[in-house]
Write an enzyme that holds these catalytic residues in place. Structure first.
Site, mmCIF file in Angstrom:
data_model
loop_
_atom_site.group_PDB
_atom_site.id
_atom_site.type_symbol
_atom_site.label_atom_id
_atom_site.label_comp_id
_atom_site.label_asym_id
_atom_site.label_seq_id
_atom_site.Cartn_x
_atom_site.Cartn_y
_atom_site.Cartn_z
ATOM 1 N N TYR A 199 -5.643 15.918 -9.825
ATOM 2 C CA TYR A 199 -4.712 15.036 -10.713
ATOM 3 C C TYR A 199 -3.616 15.876 -11.372
ATOM 4 C CZ TYR A 199 -3.735 11.369 -14.173
ATOM 5 O OH TYR A 199 -3.101 10.397 -14.813
ATOM 6 N N ARG B 43 -6.976 2.774 -22.763
ATOM 7 C CA ARG B 43 -8.170 2.479 -22.068
ATOM 8 C C ARG B 43 -7.956 1.328 -21.204
ATOM 9 N NH1 ARG B 43 -8.296 2.226 -28.016
ATOM 10 N NH2 ARG B 43 -7.792 0.068 -28.077
ATOM 11 N N ASP C 177 0.907 -1.240 0.036
ATOM 12 C CA ASP C 177 -0.067 0.184 -0.054
ATOM 13 C C ASP C 177 1.009 1.169 0.045
ATOM 14 O OD1 ASP C 177 -1.668 2.261 0.609
ATOM 15 O OD2 ASP C 177 -2.717 1.147 2.037
#
Length: 256
Positions: free
Chosen positions: A181, A213, A60
């Site tokens: 972002y 994609r 993590d």
């Protein structure tokens, strides 16, 4: 390290999408891969689906304890691909904080922990985005990001300033974009330059895979995942005399 040599690479956030494809391309080329994900079961399932040459590990990137434990168990590596990332909906202080935790502080802390394990001539790759380019910032902020004397501490202070400006409603007036972002990726690019200067024994580069994609990019994205991953794999396998401290898409240097 020569690009033709077999290497051992760590890829973060690799149970699906770009990270998964990067692991597959590396493994098919004969390299050893440590595929990581926040949940060990997901990492193991992804590693099994790729096949030989891939080991699974839990990591993590937002947890200091998880990073430290992973580094302690890992052993020597030749490459680190900081791929884990998020693109969260909305825009407020919470979105900013959570985005920066994964997209900027995650790669920073993982890289700091694993740098001693990376072999001389090895590669550190920061998976970035064209949305990290600096044209949408005020001239003052662009100058801060591009300052040749910028150190990690100053960069951390800069992104923390962004979070404070969002919290107080001043970010637009201060010249920040309204996108957590974008800022996370601009900071990641700056981190690549800083780490490259501080670690001349390594190649450290930021790579934009393009709009791909994946679950994050969506099905309307124009690029197939294998095309996006190819540039990351290239940067993961650079050899002596090849570039460091740059920002690349499809093996070509692009503007900050």
């Amino acid at each position: 390290m020569l690009a033709s040599e077999k290497l051992r690479a760590v890829v973060t956030g690799a149970s699906r999408g770009l990270g998964f494809e990067v692991c597959g391309q590396l493994a098919r080329a004969g390299h050893q891969v440590v595929l990581t994900a926040r949940e060990l079961a997901r990492a193991e399932a992804a590693a099994r689906s790729i096949g030989p040459g891939v080991e699974a590990a839990e990591l993590d990137v937002t947890s200091g304890e998880s990073i430290a434990g992973f580094a302690k168990r890992l052993g020597p590596i030749d490459a680190l691909v900081n791929n884990a990332g998020v693109s969260l909906r909305g825009f407020d202080a919470s979105v900013v904080r959570n985005t920066l935790a994964v997209n900027f502080f995650g790669p920073l802390h993982v890289t700091q922990a694993l740098l001693p394990l990376v072999s001389d001539g090895g590669n550190v790759v920061l998976v970035s985005s064209g949305m990290g380019e600096l044209s949408v910032y005020s001239s003052a902020l662009r100058a801060h990001f591009l300052d040749e004397s910028l150190e990690v501490e100053g960069l951390v202070a800069l992104v923390e300033e962004f979070e404070r400006d969002v919290s107080t409603g001043r970010h637009t007036a201060r010249g920040w974009p309204t996108s957590a972002y974008r800022v996370s990726k601009a900071a990641l690019n700056a981190l690549a330059r800083i780490l490259a200067k501080k670690n001349p024994r390594l190649h450290v580069n930021a790579v934009c895979p393009g709009w791909v994609r994946t679950d994050m990019g969506g099905q309307s994205a124009p690029r197939a995942v294998d095309a996006g991953a190819a540039g990351i794999v290239w940067a993961t396998t650079l050899g002596a005399g090849e570039p460091t401290g740059g920002f690349f898409r499809d093996r070509k240097r692009i503007p900050w």
